[in-house]
Design a protein around this motif. Structure first.
Motif, PDB file in Angstrom:
ATOM      1  N   UNK A  60       7.823  78.662  82.305  1.00  8.91           N
ATOM      2  CA  UNK A  60       8.796  79.471  81.568  1.00  8.91           C
ATOM      3  C   UNK A  60      10.130  79.578  82.299  1.00  8.91           C
ATOM      4  N   UNK A  61      10.136  79.285  83.602  1.00 13.14           N
ATOM      5  CA  UNK A  61      11.393  79.267  84.350  1.00 13.14           C
ATOM      6  C   UNK A  61      12.007  77.870  84.385  1.00 13.14           C
ATOM      7  N   UNK A  62      11.447  76.958  83.606  1.00 13.52           N
ATOM      8  CA  UNK A  62      12.052  75.639  83.463  1.00 13.52           C
ATOM      9  C   UNK A  62      11.558  74.583  84.405  1.00 13.52           C
ATOM     10  N   UNK A  63      10.529  74.865  85.184  1.00 10.67           N
ATOM     11  CA  UNK A  63       9.991  73.886  86.120  1.00 10.67           C
ATOM     12  C   UNK A  63       8.939  73.022  85.432  1.00 10.67           C
ATOM     13  N   UNK A  64       9.018  71.724  85.634  1.00 17.48           N
ATOM     14  CA  UNK A  64       8.047  70.800  85.061  1.00 17.48           C
ATOM     15  C   UNK A  64       6.761  70.930  85.870  1.00 17.48           C
ATOM     16  N   UNK A  65       5.781  71.541  85.257  1.00 22.32           N
ATOM     17  CA  UNK A  65       4.585  71.988  85.968  1.00 22.32           C
ATOM     18  C   UNK A  65       3.389  71.134  85.593  1.00 22.32           C
ATOM     19  N   UNK A  66       2.678  70.651  86.613  1.00 26.36           N
ATOM     20  CA  UNK A  66       1.474  69.848  86.414  1.00 26.36           C
ATOM     21  C   UNK A  66       0.277  70.620  86.964  1.00 26.36           C
ATOM     22  N   UNK A  67      -0.722  70.832  86.122  1.00 22.59           N
ATOM     23  CA  UNK A  67      -1.902  71.607  86.499  1.00 22.59           C
ATOM     24  C   UNK A  67      -3.137  70.725  86.449  1.00 22.59           C
ATOM     25  N   UNK A  68      -3.899  70.735  87.534  1.00 20.26           N
ATOM     26  CA  UNK A  68      -5.194  70.052  87.583  1.00 20.26           C
ATOM     27  C   UNK A  68      -6.280  71.120  87.577  1.00 20.26           C
ATOM     28  N   UNK A  69      -7.049  71.183  86.496  1.00 24.40           N
ATOM     29  CA  UNK A  69      -8.064  72.223  86.368  1.00 24.40           C
ATOM     30  C   UNK A  69      -9.197  71.713  85.489  1.00 24.40           C
ATOM     31  N   UNK A  70     -10.334  72.381  85.589  1.00 26.92           N
ATOM     32  CA  UNK A  70     -11.471  72.093  84.724  1.00 26.92           C
ATOM     33  C   UNK A  70     -11.460  73.055  83.547  1.00 26.92           C
TER      34      UNK A  70
END
Length: 353
Positions: A60-70
């Motif tokens: 939401x702050x504009x950062x391109x976020x990559x999440x690795x989760x199950x």
């Protein structure tokens, strides 16, 4: 943030990994539930929780976020995946759906500005085949430290010039030994709360604790709850302290994650330490005025609306407001009135095809 990126930057701004919970939030409680009675809540919502709180705050702050989760292959997992990928624009290409594994769940009850939570879940089975030795190229990564646990990807990420930010949870062992946090050596910033920092450093003052932690990491940031935060940059010798913003706190769920997201955003943007600390505290303060973890994370529109409102409010201290004057060069024109009222969705899941 887009104007601060260069063509040589990696596609991912921030990488993070961890468990995703389905958070079910009961609101409108006048008091804590009493043993042997039935308590009715006036409201209820749902949202992805756990590491999803931080991922959402970053996105939401504009950062391109990559999440690795199950994610479980149940309705809960489907709902969380869809909300994060389609609703928040978070990259889940490194996440996976686990057949036959049910999603972890947390039930949160908010009252009197506090929260009570009950959680249930099992650790996800490991993926088939070899795990990747390191995360993708990223400008930053966030790790949650735990005593006695070492994440192999952290050292590799730091070796590849990814800036690693760390928080930490309560030490159930009671030892509070910094040597039991081996990944701290690879971190640029460490952001514990005051109680955690003082216990780890054997000090009786949060500011002394921050100075002691600065011997271990470049940036030591100790959060002081509603009183603000204190930071030490051991590279420059600079210190900064910002008091908290006086707000009506409805639910503190996820406030620490929002603080980390705000501080990380300012660090990647190259802001002065004082501005980073003020921005992180502001975003956290805005989040506690709404219910839920990821639901309450503010975006730039909410921040702009607060800044417009604060400047027009005669009760605000002009000297205190000057602390946030750096926002003038950053914010879009607010597109909605204040005070804001963020909708809390009713729980519901679509049926599988």
């Amino acid at each position: 943030m887009g104007t601060l990126r260069t063509p040589s930057d990696p596609e991912c701004d921030v990488y993070l990994t961890g468990p995703v919970f389905l958070d079910i939030i009961f609101t409108g409680l006048d008091s804590a539930p009493v043993r042997g009675t039935e308590t009715w809540a006036r409201g209820m919502g749902s949202s992805p929780g756990g590491v999803a709180n931080l991922a959402t705050a970053l996105a939401r702050l504009g950062l391109r976020t990559s999440l690795a989760a199950a994610f479980g292959d149940d309705h809960y997992g489907e709902y969380c995946w869809d909300t994060l990928a389609r609703g928040e624009g978070i990259d889940l290409s490194r996440s996976r759906t686990v057949p036959g594994w049910h999603s972890p769940v947390t039930v949160s009850m908010a009252y009197d500005g506090e929260r009570t939570m009950v959680s249930h879940g099992h650790e996800a089975p490991p993926p088939e085949g070899a795990l990747p030795s390191c995360p993708p190229r990223a400008r930053a990564a966030v790790v949650s430290l735990a005593p006695g646990r070492q994440e192999p990807w952290v050292a590799e990420a730091a070796r590849r010039s990814t800036r690693v930010f760390a928080d930490v949870g309560w030490d159930d062992t009671g030892r509070w030994d910094l040597a039991a946090l081996p990944d701290l050596a690879h971190c640029e910033a460490f952001l514990p709360n005051a109680q955690e920092a003082m216990r780890y450093t054997r000090t009786d003052c949060p500011r002394a604790a921050a100075r002691a932690l600065a011997d271990r990491v470049r940036l030591a940031v100790v959060t002081l709850g509603p009183e603000g935060a204190y930071a030490v940059d051991s590279g420059t010798g600079e210190t900064a302290e910002v008091p908290g913003i006086d707000v009506t706190a409805l639910d503190p769920t996820g406030a620490g994650d929002v603080f980390v997201a705000g501080f990380l955003t300012g660090t990647l943007a190259g802001w002065p330490l004082h501005d980073r600390l003020a921005f992180a505290g502001l975003t956290a303060a805005l989040s506690v005025q709404e219910f839920g973890g990821s639901l309450s994370a503010p975006g730039w529109v909410e921040i702009a609306a607060w800044w417009q409102y604060a400047q027009s409010c005669s009760t605000e201290d002009p000297a205190a407001l000057r602390r946030y004057s750096f926002l003038d060069a950053l914010l879009p024109a607010p597109a909605r009135p204040v005070p804001l009222s963020r909708a809390v969705p009713t729980i519901g899941f679509r049926r599988s095809a």
